[in-house]
Design an enzyme around this catalytic site. Structure first.
Site, PDB file in Angstrom:
ATOM      1  CD  GLU A   1       5.301  -8.516  -2.439  1.00  0.00           C
ATOM      2  OE1 GLU A   1       4.208  -8.065  -1.692  1.00  0.00           O
ATOM      3  OE2 GLU A   1       5.386  -9.013  -3.491  1.00  0.00           O
TER       4      GLU A   1
ATOM      5  CD  GLU B   1       1.537  -4.860  -3.112  1.00  0.00           C
ATOM      6  OE1 GLU B   1       1.070  -5.982  -2.885  1.00  0.00           O
ATOM      7  OE2 GLU B   1       2.723  -4.717  -3.907  1.00  0.00           O
TER       8      GLU B   1
END
Length: 845
Positions: free
Chosen positions: A188, A256
């Protein structure tokens, strides 16, 4: 109908990797490729449905059952981060034992016949202490985490290479016949690039470094939309149906999908409805997704001091498998049925591209069909309020609001995300007294002998140093402990007016975090902490009883985990920044620049008296009546294992704040901190509409966490050493073990809800007890118009009196049963104008 032509696999220009295929338990390497549609195993496209299970957040004894529960839930892949800080305890000193036995975990996945996604990072975030990066690395000169910093990149590459080489040595990559089909570098990072000098260069370096490891499997970078070929960028979010990878050559991967959310001390419990989770997955698959991972499928526990800042010891995450390892129903069962319906479509889904059809203003179909005549369709209603009927291929289908129906043959509905037919479980925590190891169960708590050790307030042993002014907490402790003592003394003149009037001065403290206990003349004072919005910076105020003459001030500053993410997060300060006292004749006096004496940690922790091998390092005081509400106190008891085989939680409702251990194993931090009564909790959560973590809160005004998971494998039959360090005061006599028990299971199914097109089989209530248990009692059964929900069903105006006998005949003394809503079982002529349902609640022995 026009379809995109699918080229033969041998003609597709792809990056070539390897995977594994197992016959019995023997694995052979197999060629793998990928294209825009999916990963391709041995020339065959494959759909991957994955479960995040973090190996350090459970224990090795739990791993096989957790992985098996994921497999039984319809998944074929396990995903985990690699936790750098848990492995490299100091530069070059490694640990891969116990909960950190990574090789054992991956081999357990392999033995279950499942694939593995290994997210090496090694930065992981994950609400984990310091984002999983070792704290010691911050103190290597010139290091800036996650940047084009030579020291950081050097240590990162060294650890990455260590993990890759370890996996290669054990032949665990798919190219070697192992289960690992994907590996991840960084995490991320895209949004953070802007904050770092050379941020983009660092990201490109990380990708290149990863690929150079020659693992033989593809690398991924989540939320990295400029990831360089051949690295695949992936999506993390509550919804990823609209995500498109940066390259048209790459498959659509969701690393995710958050089926819940984590908790922080002082906050309510977040929940995500199972209907919305299923909706998000179905939409992702409908829109071309082919690799999907639940983060988390089993959240587990932040044992010891491993949680991120203010994150609770529980990392339950409202996941399909709860913290204790039990399926959370109906979420687990509803998603299992979703996975089964999706896998019925696998072949045609992955070997064709969809044709999109509008069915209304907020309704659409995506149809997959191939030259063999196979066909699958996804019908979606994205309206968040209105149910509707749509016509698809001249047949009417009922679509509840915010739902997707899956038609594996383009005709019959195998599953609708909003219609829940799976069982619901009622979980209870069954308390039992701590039982002295040398006593019988009948003696209960009266026989319990405690040993007590009282910490000194303030400086114990020799001080670490004396300094003018207030120091940064973390830079002083280096996170070797939560605790840092700040100690000074002041002289109060007899002429102070507050001594004559009986009023009390006010202690005013400013801190960068995270919390503190204040002692005046060795007595704990009660104060209020007010936190700045969205930070752990706080102000502490307390009335304090000063006396004429010398007054000792001891301030115990505490961290509650370290930040796990954010730009330059490792530079976030902690500890006191200002200490003032208001109420002197001369006004408010500032003691911040006084000479302060510092001591790192508390004595019992420094001597490791929680470890059974070190119990004699202090003089314990035996008693059957341990002190209550006494701060800075260690309690020790030797207890039996709780009866039965259910998972165990330690009930700390009547304790304050501290840490707990069993047989030297770190249960974790506990805290009685409550959420606000004004935190906007809900009684019922509407699954319809876009979800966020604030939408479905419960537990307002209650302690954020009451029970603390103690794995069964940590217990011995007797002689278990339970050690508690209580910081501010509690009642140890009210500590309990609680067995986590599925007390009841329920089913609720409607008959003929949508006509002939609604299902590929008869509606039925299906019930299943945990293993080694059977249905002992039918608490409720009604076919007709029952009311209420699981645990509070009631009979409606319409009821078939044969309901209970039918259910008893089908279910009693069985581990599982199914009761079909057929004319043979129930009076379907009853209440002809009503939509009839069957509601059942049973108990498992």
């Amino acid at each position: 109908m026009k379809r995109m032509k699918i080229l033969p696999v041998r003609l597709i220009v792809l990056f070539i990797f390897s995977s594994f295929s197992c016959i019995n338990s023997f694995c052979l390497a197999a060629n793998v490729t990928y294209d825009h549609r999916s990963l391709i195993i041995d020339g065959r496209r494959k759909l991957f449905l994955s479960a995040s299970i973090h190996y350090p957040r459970s224990v090795p004894a739990m791993w096989p059952e957790l992985i098996q529960a994921a497999k039984e839930g319809g998944l074929n892949t396990i995903e985990s981060y690699v936790f750098w800080s848990g492995h490299e305890l100091s530069p070059g000193k490694y640990s891969f034992e116990g909960r950190y036995d990574l090789v054992k975990f991956v081999k357990t996945v392999q033995q279950a016949g499942m694939y593995m996604i290994l997210r090496i990072g090694p930065f992981v975030a994950a609400e984990y202490n310091y984002g999983g990066v070792p704290v010691w690395l911050h103190y290597i000169p010139g290091t800036v985490f996650r940047s084009y910093s030579k020291p950081f990149m050097s240590y990162m590459q060294k650890f990455m290479t260590l993990i890759v080489d370890m996996m290669k040595k054990e032949k665990l990559f798919a190219s070697q016949g192992g289960p690992i089909i994907l590996a991840q570098v960084e995490n991320e990072y895209q949004w953070y690039e802007q904050f770092y000098k050379g941020g983009k260069e660092y990201a490109m370096w990380a990708a290149s470094m990863a690929v150079s490891q020659n693992t033989g499997v593809p690398w991924i970078m989540c939320q990295q939309y400029d990831a360089p070929d051949p690295v695949i960028d992936t999506c993390n979010s509550f919804y990823c149906d609209q995500f498109t990878p940066h390259s048209s050559k790459m498959p659509k991967i969701w690393t995710e999908n958050w089926p819940g959310w984590f908790k922080k001390f002082g906050a309510p419990d977040p929940h995500r409805p199972h209907q919305d989770v299923a909706f998000s997955v179905a939409r992702f698959i409908q829109k071309g997704g082919s690799v999907h991972n639940y983060y988390m499928y089993h959240g587990g526990t932040n044992f010891g001091r491993t949680s991120g800042d203010f994150v609770t010891t529980s990392y339950d995450y409202d996941a399909p498998i709860d913290e204790y390892g039990l399926p959370r129903n109906p979420k687990w069962g509803h998603l299992k049925e979703l996975h089964e319906a999706i896998m019925l479509c696998e072949g045609v889904l992955l070997n064709s591209d969809p044709i999109n059809l509008s069915l209304g203003p907020s309704q659409e179909a995506d149809v997959y069909a191939d030259s063999s005549g196979a066909c699958a369709a996804f019908l979606a209603n994205t309206d968040n309020a209105t149910d509707t009927a749509v016509v698809f291929r001249n047949v009417s289908y009922f679509l509840p609001a915010w739902s997707v129906s899956i038609l594996p043959d383009c005709k019959n509905v195998a599953f609708n995300t909003a219609k829940v037919s799976t069982q619901t479980s009622i979980i209870e925590m069954v308390p039992e007294y701590l039982q002295q190891s040398d006593s019988s169960a009948s003696e209960g708590s009266k026989a319990l002998q405690w040993d007590v050790f009282k910490e000194m307030t303030g400086i114990w042993g020799e001080a670490n140093f004396v300094k003018s002014g207030l120091v940064d907490h973390l830079n002083t402790t280096n996170d070797t402990t939560d605790y840092l003592w700040y100690t000074t003394s002041i002289i109060v003149s007899e002429d102070e007016e507050f001594l004559r009037t009986g009023s009390q001065p006010v202690l005013l403290i400013e801190s960068k975090g995270h919390t503190l206990h204040a002692f005046i003349n060795e007595e704990l004072v009660q104060g209020n902490s007010t936190y700045s919005t969205g930070t752990l910076v706080f102000s502490f105020t307390a009335l304090i009883p000063l006396k004429a003459g010398k007054n000792k001030i001891d301030l115990l500053s505490m961290t509650v985990g370290l930040p796990s993410a954010g730009p330059f997060y490792e530079w976030t300060g902690t500890g006191l920044t200002s200490v003032k006292i208001k109420g002197f004749n001369n006004g408010t006096l500032d003691f911040s620049s006084y000479n302060w004496t510092y001591k790192i940690g508390v004595q019992g922790e420094d001597l490791s008296i929680y470890n059974p091998d070190n119990l004699t390092n202090v003089n314990w005081t035996p008693t059957s009546e341990p002190p209550k509400n006494q701060p800075l106190t260690w309690y020790k008891a030797v207890v039996n294992e709780p009866v039965g085989d259910e998972p165990i939680g330690l009930d700390m409702l009547h304790m304050g704040k501290g840490q707990a251990w069993l047989n030297g194993e770190p249960i974790g931090r506990y805290w009685d901190k409550r959420s606000s009564i004004d935190d906007h909790c809900v009684q019922e959560c509407d699954y319809r509409g876009t979800f966020n973590q604030q939408k479905c809160l419960t537990g307002c005004g209650e302690p954020t966490q009451r029970w603390y998971h103690v794995p069964r494998s940590w217990f011995k039959p007797s002689g278990n050493v339970l050690v508690i360090f209580e910081e501010k005061g509690g009642d140890p006599t009210r500590i309990r073990f609680s067995r986590r028990n599925i007390s009841s299971i329920c089913g609720l199914v409607a008959a003929n809800e949508d006509g002939n097109e609604s299902s590929t089989s008869n509606a039925a209530v299906q019930l299943k007890c945990p293993k080694n248990r059977s249905i002992s009692t039918v608490k409720f059964a009604s076919f007709g118009t029952p009311t209420g929900k699981c645990g509070s069903f009631g009979m409606g105006d319409c009821h078939d009196p044969n309901s209970t006998p039918v259910v008893e005949k089908a279910c009693l003394n069985k581990n599982k049963c199914a009761i079909e809503l057929t004319e043979a079982n129930f009076n379907e002529g009853l209440c002809p104008d009503a939509t009839k349902k069957l509601a059942v609640e049973v108990m498992c022995s």
